[in-house]
Each structure stands twice: as structure tokens, then as C-alpha cells.
Design a protein around this motif. Structure first.
Motif, mmCIF file in Angstrom:
data_model
loop_
_atom_site.group_PDB
_atom_site.id
_atom_site.type_symbol
_atom_site.label_atom_id
_atom_site.label_comp_id
_atom_site.label_asym_id
_atom_site.label_seq_id
_atom_site.Cartn_x
_atom_site.Cartn_y
_atom_site.Cartn_z
ATOM 1 N N THR A 141 39.183 -46.166 14.871
ATOM 2 C CA THR A 141 38.722 -45.360 16.000
ATOM 3 C C THR A 141 39.512 -44.037 16.351
ATOM 4 O O THR A 141 38.987 -43.387 17.311
ATOM 5 C CB THR A 141 38.586 -46.413 17.239
ATOM 6 N N ASP A 142 40.668 -44.168 15.978
ATOM 7 C CA ASP A 142 41.422 -42.992 16.342
ATOM 8 C C ASP A 142 41.322 -41.802 15.911
ATOM 9 O O ASP A 142 40.773 -41.587 14.637
ATOM 10 C CB ASP A 142 43.144 -43.449 16.053
ATOM 11 N N CYS A 166 35.804 -55.079 10.382
ATOM 12 C CA CYS A 166 35.799 -54.847 12.003
ATOM 13 C C CYS A 166 36.856 -55.802 12.565
ATOM 14 O O CYS A 166 37.526 -56.528 11.983
ATOM 15 C CB CYS A 166 34.277 -55.612 12.455
ATOM 16 N N ALA A 167 36.920 -55.464 13.998
ATOM 17 C CA ALA A 167 37.958 -56.116 14.904
ATOM 18 C C ALA A 167 37.252 -56.614 15.871
ATOM 19 O O ALA A 167 36.074 -56.525 16.375
ATOM 20 C CB ALA A 167 39.296 -55.162 15.010
ATOM 21 N N ARG A 168 38.064 -57.468 16.788
ATOM 22 C CA ARG A 168 37.540 -58.052 18.160
ATOM 23 C C ARG A 168 38.581 -58.327 18.908
ATOM 24 O O ARG A 168 39.749 -58.766 18.557
ATOM 25 C CB ARG A 168 36.487 -58.874 17.597
ATOM 26 N N ASP A 169 38.517 -57.990 20.287
ATOM 27 C CA ASP A 169 39.564 -58.632 21.285
ATOM 28 C C ASP A 169 39.323 -60.178 21.181
ATOM 29 O O ASP A 169 38.374 -60.795 20.799
ATOM 30 C CB ASP A 169 39.088 -58.280 22.461
ATOM 31 N N GLU A 204 41.622 -60.109 16.834
ATOM 32 C CA GLU A 204 41.052 -60.604 15.614
ATOM 33 C C GLU A 204 40.557 -59.381 14.628
ATOM 34 O O GLU A 204 40.119 -58.495 14.987
ATOM 35 C CB GLU A 204 39.846 -61.738 15.897
ATOM 36 N N ILE A 205 40.431 -59.666 13.416
ATOM 37 C CA ILE A 205 40.124 -58.785 12.324
ATOM 38 C C ILE A 205 39.665 -59.388 11.061
ATOM 39 O O ILE A 205 39.957 -60.471 10.979
ATOM 40 C CB ILE A 205 41.361 -57.640 12.041
ATOM 41 N N PRO A 235 38.723 -51.203 14.229
ATOM 42 C CA PRO A 235 39.904 -51.483 14.757
ATOM 43 C C PRO A 235 40.566 -50.112 15.121
ATOM 44 O O PRO A 235 40.020 -49.115 14.539
ATOM 45 C CB PRO A 235 40.711 -52.016 13.621
ATOM 46 N N THR A 236 41.550 -50.041 15.908
ATOM 47 C CA THR A 236 42.307 -48.775 16.333
ATOM 48 C C THR A 236 43.302 -48.623 14.717
ATOM 49 O O THR A 236 43.511 -49.456 14.116
ATOM 50 C CB THR A 236 43.394 -49.085 17.437
ATOM 51 N N GLU A 237 43.829 -47.503 14.924
ATOM 52 C CA GLU A 237 44.884 -47.051 13.759
ATOM 53 C C GLU A 237 46.109 -48.434 13.797
ATOM 54 O O GLU A 237 46.331 -48.767 12.734
ATOM 55 C CB GLU A 237 45.216 -45.777 13.541
#
Length: 306
Positions: A224-225, A300-303, A37-38, A147-149
Motif C-alpha cells: 500500500t505504500d 493479502c494481510a489483515r489486522d 496476519e499475512i 500489506p504495508t511495505e
């Protein structure tokens, strides 16, 4: 208390990541992301204020500077602050960014351009002057993460795999802008994107195919990358370094620096076609973890929850 940003669930999948537009966007390769999710839009000033009010958090830009980190500098000059964009009086050599960026003593998320500035009339604009640490702290407080890239690029593409922009392959036109990016002649004349010079309220420009706002311009966004000069392609020998975050962190730093750099995504209101055509999903930019500026924010993101 401001309402938290609505999150958009994405099923994930395999997509073509990267491009050949700028060297650090290559190679184009297949990348797979799991469901996640983002946030529908970047975190706003009002939302970040709720976080600070609830926790007493002090951002990196507001903290005293340690003289040990700045050998040879006059301690009197070590005043907390952040980088501030200042338009130039006229045309300049675009190879020297120091002509339009300056150190803003006292600049912070509350006062993006220095003590004399305010966010009182910009509560629905993306928060800026936030470092990677600040963005991560907010995300943890909100029960989310950054989030990751790959996740960010997958989301920004909105289902248009391989397209140049979030809306397709054709450049946008001043009459119908796809995002908040520089209008006019950089860095001295900005006629404004739909009337906005600088940041704009989140959601002021059309959403992409996934219903996400501000994936093209407005503010750069932290991922985060660790930054690399080329993509680390899964399955290659170089990808083995992905299991050693310490090596990636050290390699990402600028020569002579110990501060790691992350990959920013999305471009900003300062991106101009003649200088920085980076309001594209594949575009990326390196930024030191401790940096705060007037054009960097985050979402932000989320699993995916069971």
C-alpha cells in the motif's frame, strides 16, 4: 470454490528495515510493526477466478482505454491489455528494458501473454496482470487488505533481522534454490528454476522462517505504500509527509504523469543477479497503480482479530 489462503499470525515487533544494496533501499533504520496476519503465499489464479465469478469484477487490463488519457495516440491502437515479457534473441543492452517488455494487446489475468495464452494449466500459480486497484478489490472481497511495505518486509525476513536474503546472507545455489528467480543469462536464456520458466506453483520453493512461501522471487507483490526514492524514516521531518497521502501520491508519480506509484516487494522470476538482484526482503521497485504485467501479483494481510 478454492480454499482461501491460510493466514500466518505474526506478533510484530521492531526490525532493521532497508539496506545499502541499492540506493532506494536506504537508509537502514529501525521500524516497528504491530501484530498482523499475512497470507502464506501469493493469491493464485484459482482464487482470483473465484473472486471474479462471485463479483463479476473486470480488471484494469480488461477495461477499454480512454483516448483522453493518451493524447495524440491513434484510437485504433488503444486496445486493452498489459505488459508482456518476451525473451530477446541474444545479449542486449540491459539499460533498455523496452527490448524485452512489449505491450500485449488482449493480455489479462486470464490470458497473461495475450489472447492465445491461458491459465488452464496454471491454476495454482500466482495470478498476474493485476493492477493495484485489482489487488485491493480482491483483498476487500476476501475481508482482508494489502500489506504495508514494512509489514511485507518484516514478514519476508522470517525472523532473520538484517539478513541479505530470506534464508540468510549466502547466495543460493542452482542445486538448492531459495526462490524462483532467473537462471541463465538475462534476458535471452533462462534454464529454469527447478524446472520452472516463468511463474511456478505457489509453495514450490522452501518457506522462510515464518513459514511463508514465495517471498524471494516468483512474482513482485503490491504493497500500500507510495514509492519514494528513499525510505521515509519515522521521527524525521520528512516523515511528516506521511500524514499527507495526497503529497506522497503526487511525489511518487513519474515526471509528467499523474498516476501514483507503489512500492513492490519480493522480486520475481525475471530477477537475475547480473541485472536485478531484487529477490531480497529489503528490495523494492516502483510501479504505477494502473500497471499490469506478467510478473506482478500480490498477497493479502489483515489486522489481528480480537
Amino acid at each position: 470454490m478454492t480454499e482461501p489462503t491460510e493466514m500466518v499470525p505474526l506478533q510484530g515487533g521492531t526490525f532493521s528495515m532497508g539496506s545499502t544494496f541499492y540506493p532506494d533501499e536506504s537508509p537502514v533504520h529501525e521500524r516497528t510493526v504491530a501484530a498482523f496476519e499475512i497470507d502464506r503465499h501469493p493469491v493464485t489464479n484459482a482464487q482470483f477466478a473465484d473472486f471474479v465469478d462471485a463479483t463479476g469484477y473486470v480488471t484494469v487490463a480488461e477495461r477499454p482505454l480512454d483516448p483522453a488519457d493518451f493524447p495524440g495516440a491513434d484510437p485504433a491502437d488503444l486496445v486493452p491489455g498489459g505488459l508482456v515479457f518476451r525473451p530477446t534473441p541474444g545479449p542486449v543492452d540491459l539499460r533498455d528494458w523496452r527490448q524485452w517488455w512489449t505491450w500485449g494487446a488482449g493480455a489479462s489475468w486470464r490470458h497473461p501473454f495475450g489472447p492465445e495464452s491461458s491459465i488452464d494449466d496454471r491454476l495454482d500459480h500466482p495470478v498476474v496482470q493485476v493492477s493495484f486497484e485489482d489487488a485491493s478489490a480482491y483483498a476487500a472481497w476476501a475481508g482482508k487488505r494489502l500489506p504495508t511495505e514494512a509489514e511485507w518486509e518484516f514478514a519476508a525476513r522470517g525472523g532473520l533481522d538484517g539478513a541479505l536474503y530470506t534464508w540468510g546472507d549466502e547466495p543460493d545455489a542452482p542445486a538448492e534454490l531459495g526462490g524462483n528467480h532467473w537462471q541463465g543469462s538475462f534476458p535471452f536464456r533462462n534454464t529454469g528454476a527447478n524446472g520452472w520458466v516463468g511463474t511456478s506453483p505457489v509453495g514450490s520453493f522452501p518457506p522462510n522462517g515464518y513459514g511463508l512461501f514465495d517471498c524471494a522471487g516468483n512474482v513482485w507483490e503490491w504493497t500500500t505504500d507510495f514509492y519514494t526514492e528513499r525510505h521515509i524514516v519515522p521521527g524525521t521531518v520528512f516523515a511528516q509527509a506521511g500524514g499527507r497521502p495526497d503529497l506522497l501520491a503526487a511525489a511518487s508519480a513519474e515526471p509528467g504523469s499523474r498516476i501514483s506509484r507503489r512500492a513492490l516487494k519480493g522480486g520475481s522470476h525475471l530477477c537475475a543477479p547480473e541485472y536485478c538482484l531484487r529477490y531480497r526482503p529489503a528490495a523494492r521497485s516502483p510501479q504505477a497503480d494502473d500497471t499490469a504485467t506478467t510478473h506482478i501479483g500480490f498477497r493479502c494481510a489483515r489486522d489481528v482479530r480480537p
